[in-house]
Design an enzyme around this catalytic site. Structure first.
Site, short mmCIF file in Angstrom:
data_model
loop_
_atom_site.label_atom_id
_atom_site.label_comp_id
_atom_site.label_asym_id
_atom_site.label_seq_id
_atom_site.Cartn_x
_atom_site.Cartn_y
_atom_site.Cartn_z
NE ARG A 26 -37.33 26.19 -2.56
CZ ARG A 26 -38.58 25.77 -2.38
NH1 ARG A 26 -38.82 24.76 -1.57
NH2 ARG A 26 -39.59 26.34 -2.97
CD GLU B 47 -36.48 29.62 -2.32
OE1 GLU B 47 -36.92 29.89 -1.18
OE2 GLU B 47 -37.13 28.95 -3.16
CE LYS C 146 -48.71 34.54 8.27
NZ LYS C 146 -47.59 34.63 7.33
#
Length: 617
Positions: A388, A360, A277
């Site tokens: 969610r 979540e 990354k």
């Protein structure tokens, strides 16, 4: 000579000589750094997928084949090389390119992708549609290892493995989501990363099999035995996928070869790719979490533009203060400790802080279990991600009247991330949760006071919702469900949260036009009988309710219903809100103006309301 200047489609990528690709990747990285420095956006995640995206476009035609991103913040390189390079300087700006895949922008964008963990399910749906329709195209899901921490990805994996549908699932494994990955899936991938020799050997065996007829059957059993030795406990193979990898995600030759192999297999394949990354940018590589999503910055040094104190920052600070004196308080985040301001809590109370990954629903259910056993769990979560958890809110918290606190960050319009991230539906869906209390602070001091109230004085599920960014002209703290903060005689304006700042400005403008507005500030929108609003309406007869939420289930509708039940005659009423709630990207100020909920629009509605009433008289 620039290569990128001549790349305007994926077909152009295919026409390039192999020797030109490293230069193209360098130019893509520099182009992204220079542009994101001006507009803000997702930097580190895109720098890490440059070679992978180029390789994908060498093998697939995304105008026909379906490439489903997960999450879409890694799609910038894809956008640049599919005809949007000339508009990339408008990324995330009002009227410009979206920061996420958007099919209305380009046929090359297969699906909207702003939330994590859905790509495998979506891609499987497309693969099954292809089979049923007798069509001919390939389907690829590009999922980050962070998104694999979400339960939906595992549901998709389980179904895809047994479906018989040819599709390729590329795992972009950089050991990060926004923060460092946590949990069992992260450990599985870590174990698999130490076996990089397998893919090279597999390609060698395939080459031999193609040259010597009949050899493949002979060596197949040996290959399977060797694979089990090199990759013990490979979850994907055991599920039924053909697993390839790990592959160096910055080696174009290996990437392209692996992608062609995966495509040619015509079966369900998992291709495991290792990337870094922030690759190619020293400060982004060193701090990939810091440069995941950024505002404007100096492209040479990486120095970020200064940011003012936000509600998120203050929420984390206040949680630490309350936790000092109450050991029952624990904090949960779904891979968003930085975004929700809870990093300070993690540092100060590491044993009482739980980052559960992009899950979540699990976070909400876990909060229910904690509350049942006497803790006070605080789930810090973006409004758009709490969507969610709706079933868990009802089933695992509300039905038992459990005391869990939800710090709902990014409530209202969030700006440049656009429709996938605007927190404009929570007022509607929270209104359906039995026993839910919803508090709406409008200042930092009010956030402190309401958070303390939510933690220690409310029973049952409680939400404290606040916006992205900082406070405005309103700095007081009024701890009541309703309060008159400015008296008036001509029109009642009811509002909550930081919309109070627009309303105060609108009231000033109305006063200059000779119209007296009474402002009712709602500190608690659920439960609320709106008695103060009704009393005000008995005097003014006119109601304005500006809200930064969708129209369905809005507070204005509840006030009108309460007034109707009370038999209050209303001369005029207007609910200023976001309609369907589907709002494009831009600054919050631009979007409030577009949607007619800024101070100017509120004042104009008040003038029109009073003018129309006078004319009728």
């Amino acid at each position: 000579m620039s290569i990128l200047e001549n790349v305007n489609s994926s077909a152009d990528i295919k026409r390039l000589d192999r020797e030109q690709l490293p230069q193209l990747c360098d130019e893509l990285r520099q182009f992204e750094i220079e542009n994101i420095a001006r507009t803000g956006g997702h930097l580190a995640s895109n720098l890490g997928t440059v070679e992978l995206t180029v390789a994908i476009h060498r093998v697939y035609d995304t105008a026909v084949d379906r490439l489903v991103f997960d999450v879409g913040h890694q799609s910038y390189t894809h956008k640049i090389i599919t005809g949007r390079r000339d508009r990339f300087d408008t990324l995330r700006l009002h009227g410009g390119l979206s920061g996420f895949p958007k099919p209305c922008e380009s046929v090359d964008d297969a699906f909207i992708a702003g939330h994590a963990s859905n790509s495998i399910s979506v891609a499987l749906g497309m693969a099954r549609a292809r089979t049923l329709q007798g069509a001919d195209y390939d389907v690829v899901a590009l999922i980050g290892d962070g998104a694999l921490t979400g339960g939906l990805s595992h549901e998709g994996l389980a179904d895809a493995a047994g479906s018989g549908e040819p599709m390729v699932i590329i795992i972009n494994d950089n050991n990060m989501s926004i923060s460092e990955n946590v949990g069992g899936m992260a450990q599985i991938l870590q174990n698999m990363r130490i076996k990089p020799a397998y893919i090279s050997l597999k390609q060698c065996l395939r080459g031999l099999a193609e040259k010597i007829p009949g050899l493949y059957r002979l060596i197949h059993n040996f290959k399977e035995w060797l694979k089990s030795r090199l990759l013990p406990g490979n979850m994907f193979s055991e599920m039924g996928f053909c697993y390839l990898g790990p592959v160096d995600g910055h080696n174009l030759d290996k990437l392209e070869n692996a992608l062609r192999l995966a495509k040619d297999m015509k079966k369900a394949v998992v291709l495991h790719v290792l990337t870094v990354k922030g690759k190619g940018c020293s400060y982004a590589e060193a701090h990939p979490d810091k440069y995941h999503g950024v505002g404007c910055f100096d492209p040479e040094t990486g120095e970020l533009a200064p940011c003012s104190t936000s509600f998120s920052d203050k929420a984390g600070e206040y949680l630490c203060q309350f936790a000092e004196n109450d050991e029952r308080i624990v904090t949960i985040t779904a891979a968003m400790s930085g975004g929700t301001g809870t990093e300070c809590f993690a540092a100060k109370f590491p044993n009482r802080f739980f980052d559960i990954g992009i899950a979540e629903g699990h976070a909400c259910s876990m909060a229910g279990g904690m509350a049942k056993q006497g803790l006070i769990p605080v789930f810090a979560v973006y409004s758009t991600f709490l969507q969610r958890s709706f079933d868990m809110l009802i089933h695992d918290v509300a039905l038992q009247k459990l005391h869990a606190v939800f710090c709902i960050d990014r409530a209202g319009l969030v700006g440049s991330d656009g429709e996938t991230h605007h927190g404009v539906f929570d007022v509607c869906y929270l209104s359906a949760v039995p026993g839910m209390t919803v508090l709406c602070p409008a200042s930092f001091q009010e956030l402190h006071d309401m958070l303390g109230f939510a933690l220690h004085e409310v029973a049952g599920p409680t939400a404290v919702r606040y916006p992205r960014g900082g406070a405005g002209r309103y700095t007081d703290s009024i701890m009541s469900a309703e309060a008159v903060i400015r008296e008036g005689t001509d029109v009642t304006i009811a509002c909550y949260g930081t919309m109070i700042n627009e309303v105060l400005n609108a009231a000033d403008e109305l006063a200059g036009k000779g119209i007296s507005a009474e402002i009712i500030k709602l500190g608690m929108i659920m439960p609320n009988s709106f008695e103060t609003c009704i009393s005000s309406l008995l005097r003014t007869g006119r109601l304005l309710v500006p809200e930064e939420v969708c129209s369905a289930g809005c507070v204005g509708s509840a006030i009108l219903a309460a007034a109707s039940v009370a038999g209050v005659e209303i001369k005029a009423a207007e609910l200023l809100n976001l309609g369907s709630g589907i709002v494009a990207h831009g600054t919050v100020e631009e979007l409030r103006h577009d949607m007619g909920i800024d101070a100017a629009a509120i004042a104009a509605a008040g003038v029109e309301m009073c003018r129309t009433d006078t004319e009728r008289a």
